[in-house]
Design an enzyme around this catalytic site. Structure first.
Site, PDB file in Angstrom:
ATOM      1  N   SER A 159      16.238  -4.654   5.058  1.00 37.65           N
ATOM      2  CA  SER A 159      15.996  -5.857   4.261  1.00 37.65           C
ATOM      3  C   SER A 159      17.040  -6.888   4.654  1.00 37.65           C
ATOM      4  O   SER A 159      18.117  -6.517   5.159  1.00 37.65           O
ATOM      5  CB  SER A 159      16.132  -5.504   2.774  1.00 37.65           C
ATOM      6  OG  SER A 159      16.272  -6.677   2.000  1.00 37.65           O
ATOM      7  N   TYR A 172      20.282  -1.936  -4.487  1.00 36.25           N
ATOM      8  CA  TYR A 172      19.245  -2.124  -3.463  1.00 36.25           C
ATOM      9  C   TYR A 172      19.876  -2.611  -2.161  1.00 36.25           C
ATOM     10  O   TYR A 172      19.641  -2.056  -1.083  1.00 36.25           O
ATOM     11  CB  TYR A 172      18.196  -3.124  -3.965  1.00 36.25           C
ATOM     12  CG  TYR A 172      17.104  -3.434  -2.966  1.00 36.25           C
ATOM     13  CD1 TYR A 172      16.013  -2.569  -2.829  1.00 36.25           C
ATOM     14  CD2 TYR A 172      17.151  -4.573  -2.160  1.00 36.25           C
ATOM     15  CE1 TYR A 172      15.003  -2.844  -1.899  1.00 36.25           C
ATOM     16  CE2 TYR A 172      16.150  -4.853  -1.239  1.00 36.25           C
ATOM     17  CZ  TYR A 172      15.077  -3.991  -1.120  1.00 36.25           C
ATOM     18  OH  TYR A 172      14.087  -4.257  -0.205  1.00 36.25           O
TER      19      TYR A 172
HETATM   20  P1  NDP Z   1       6.163  -1.649  -3.029  1.00 36.74           P
HETATM   21  O1  NDP Z   1       6.967  -1.541  -4.278  1.00 36.74           O
HETATM   22  O2  NDP Z   1       4.937  -2.492  -3.015  1.00 36.74           O
HETATM   23  O3  NDP Z   1       5.799  -0.202  -2.490  1.00 36.74           O
HETATM   24  C1  NDP Z   1       6.791   0.795  -2.457  1.00 36.74           C
HETATM   25  C2  NDP Z   1       6.146   2.133  -2.237  1.00 36.74           C
HETATM   26  O4  NDP Z   1       7.166   3.130  -2.370  1.00 36.74           O
HETATM   27  C3  NDP Z   1       5.090   2.452  -3.290  1.00 36.74           C
HETATM   28  O5  NDP Z   1       3.995   3.106  -2.697  1.00 36.74           O
HETATM   29  C4  NDP Z   1       5.832   3.368  -4.243  1.00 36.74           C
HETATM   30  O6  NDP Z   1       5.014   4.298  -4.920  1.00 36.74           O
HETATM   31  C5  NDP Z   1       6.740   4.109  -3.277  1.00 36.74           C
HETATM   32  N1  NDP Z   1       7.836   4.710  -4.013  1.00 36.74           N
HETATM   33  C6  NDP Z   1       8.722   4.100  -4.824  1.00 36.74           C
HETATM   34  N2  NDP Z   1       9.520   5.000  -5.418  1.00 36.74           N
HETATM   35  C7  NDP Z   1       9.129   6.219  -4.957  1.00 36.74           C
HETATM   36  C8  NDP Z   1       9.533   7.545  -5.234  1.00 36.74           C
HETATM   37  N3  NDP Z   1      10.495   7.814  -6.128  1.00 36.74           N
HETATM   38  N4  NDP Z   1       8.917   8.567  -4.610  1.00 36.74           N
HETATM   39  C9  NDP Z   1       7.906   8.319  -3.749  1.00 36.74           C
HETATM   40  N5  NDP Z   1       7.455   7.082  -3.454  1.00 36.74           N
HETATM   41  C10 NDP Z   1       8.054   6.047  -4.065  1.00 36.74           C
HETATM   42  O7  NDP Z   1       7.213  -2.184  -1.931  1.00 36.74           O
HETATM   43  P2  NDP Z   1       6.982  -2.911  -0.528  1.00 36.74           P
HETATM   44  O8  NDP Z   1       5.746  -2.428   0.105  1.00 36.74           O
HETATM   45  O9  NDP Z   1       7.247  -4.338  -0.708  1.00 36.74           O
HETATM   46  O10 NDP Z   1       8.268  -2.340   0.261  1.00 36.74           O
HETATM   47  C11 NDP Z   1       8.189  -1.423   1.304  1.00 36.74           C
HETATM   48  C12 NDP Z   1       9.536  -1.378   1.982  1.00 36.74           C
HETATM   49  O11 NDP Z   1       9.858  -2.666   2.513  1.00 36.74           O
HETATM   50  C13 NDP Z   1      10.694  -1.028   1.047  1.00 36.74           C
HETATM   51  O12 NDP Z   1      11.608  -0.224   1.745  1.00 36.74           O
HETATM   52  C14 NDP Z   1      11.301  -2.371   0.734  1.00 36.74           C
HETATM   53  O13 NDP Z   1      12.668  -2.253   0.363  1.00 36.74           O
HETATM   54  C15 NDP Z   1      11.132  -3.089   2.041  1.00 36.74           C
HETATM   55  N6  NDP Z   1      11.161  -4.547   1.984  1.00 36.74           N
HETATM   56  C16 NDP Z   1      10.132  -5.239   1.408  1.00 36.74           C
HETATM   57  C17 NDP Z   1      10.140  -6.610   1.406  1.00 36.74           C
HETATM   58  C18 NDP Z   1       9.025  -7.420   0.809  1.00 36.74           C
HETATM   59  O14 NDP Z   1       9.117  -8.661   0.797  1.00 36.74           O
HETATM   60  N7  NDP Z   1       7.955  -6.808   0.306  1.00 36.74           N
HETATM   61  C19 NDP Z   1      11.240  -7.382   2.023  1.00 36.74           C
HETATM   62  C20 NDP Z   1      12.282  -6.553   2.584  1.00 36.74           C
HETATM   63  C21 NDP Z   1      12.209  -5.188   2.562  1.00 36.74           C
HETATM   64  P3  NDP Z   1       4.068   3.845  -6.158  1.00 36.74           P
HETATM   65  O15 NDP Z   1       2.958   3.071  -5.524  1.00 36.74           O
HETATM   66  O16 NDP Z   1       3.627   5.126  -6.736  1.00 36.74           O
HETATM   67  O17 NDP Z   1       4.925   3.003  -7.054  1.00 36.74           O
END
Ligand code: NDP
Length: 252
Positions: A159, A172
């Site tokens: 990130s 985070y």
């Molecule tokens: P979302 O919150 O939309 O999706 C995150 C996913 O991770 C979900 O499927 C969620 O499951 C899963 N997850 C969260 N906690 C757990 C857990 N305890 N066990 C198993 N699975 C888990 O996030 P994004 O798609 O936006 O983010 C994806 C990655 O990109 C992350 O690493 C984020 O930090 C990074 N990122 C995103 C940015 C953005 O602008 N979107 C910018 C910079 C980095 P569930 O669906 O069940 O909640």
């Protein structure tokens, strides 16, 4: 740190990932869901890891309906899973697969955004468990299976706040700095001893539930969709990035 970009106008071949088995964490939603669908569309057998069974099943159905290879579902809550669960998972995958060609570590929690002076330890440690420790455990136990592949790729999701610290981003941001450190240490260890490459990828602002929670005042559709940034996820997972390791990438 200057991040790299993938080659201009990169166009992945339709069969880029044919014959490969790839595990995606957080595959039920957001960027992980798009990556799972995209990897399957490019020929991979995808192992969908996440905590919400119904979301994983929906992705499974979508892959099957599109004619993709039958995926696997791994329901695992990375916040509460114990070390034994990772060992058991690795043992059962080793019984079913000759090798693993890639892991996309994508699942993460945003946690509390408040000053460190007010941060709660429980929330802090849960974010660290999901965003850092789970990556270590999954990688550590799956390395033997990755080593069986002629070439494998580990992508760690970073990130902007994991490269330059920013007030109030708390656990985070710190977890994403740790992710960059994990990437560098692991890449250095594996560079001359294996065919596994390890890189980090910052998707940058992308229209997902996490982004909407972090920036409630934004117009969500001003950000690219997860699908829009898939070329970077394909490039780093497929053989087109062979030989590249220990690097920090931006998806755009
Ligand atoms: P979302 O919150 O939309 O999706 C995150 C996913 O991770 C979900 O499927 C969620 O499951 C899963 N997850 C969260 N906690 C757990 C857990 N305890 N066990 C198993 N699975 C888990 O996030 P994004 O798609 O936006 O983010 C994806 C990655 O990109 C992350 O690493 C984020 O930090 C990074 N990122 C995103 C940015 C953005 O602008 N979107 C910018 C910079 C980095 P569930 O669906 O069940 O909640």
């Amino acid at each position: 740190m200057t991040a790299l970009l993938i080659p201009d106008n990169y166009r992945p071949r339709a069969d880029l990932l044919a014959g490969k088995s790839i595990l995606v964490t957080g595959a039920g939603d957001g960027i992980g869901r798009a990556a799972a669908l995209s990897y399957a569309r490019h020929g991979a057998t995808v192992l969908l890891l996440g905590r919400t069974e119904s979301k994983l099943e929906a992705v499974y159905d979508e892959i099957e309906a599109a004619g993709g290879a039958k995926p696997g579902i791994i329901e695992l809550d990375l916040a509460t899973a114990a070390e034994d669960n990772y060992a058991t998972l690795a043992a059962s995958l080793a019984e079913e697969l000759p090798s693993l060609h890639g892991i996309l570590h994508n699942a993460a929690l945003l946690g509390e955004r408040r000053p460190i002076a007010d941060a709660g330890y429980k929330s802090w440690s849960t974010v660290m468990q999901v965003n850092v420790n789970a990556q270590f455990l999954l990688t550590r136990y799956l390395l033997p299976l990755l080593q069986q592949a002629p070439g494998a790729s580990i992508i760690l999701t970073s990130s902007g706040v994991g490269r330059v610290g920013k007030a109030y981003w708390g656990a985070y941001a710190v977890s994403k700095f740790a992710t960059e450190g994990f990437m560098q240490v692991l890449a250095d260890e594996l560079q001359n001893t294996s065919n596994i490459r390890v890189n980090s990828l910052n998707p940058r602002g992308t229209n997902t539930a996490m982004r909407r929670a972090a920036y409630p005042a934004e117009t969500p559709t001003n950000n690219p969709s997860p699908q829009d940034i898939m070329p970077a996820y394909l490039y780093l997972m497929g053989n087109d990035s062979a030989g590249i390791t220990g690097k920090a990438f931006d998806a755009r």
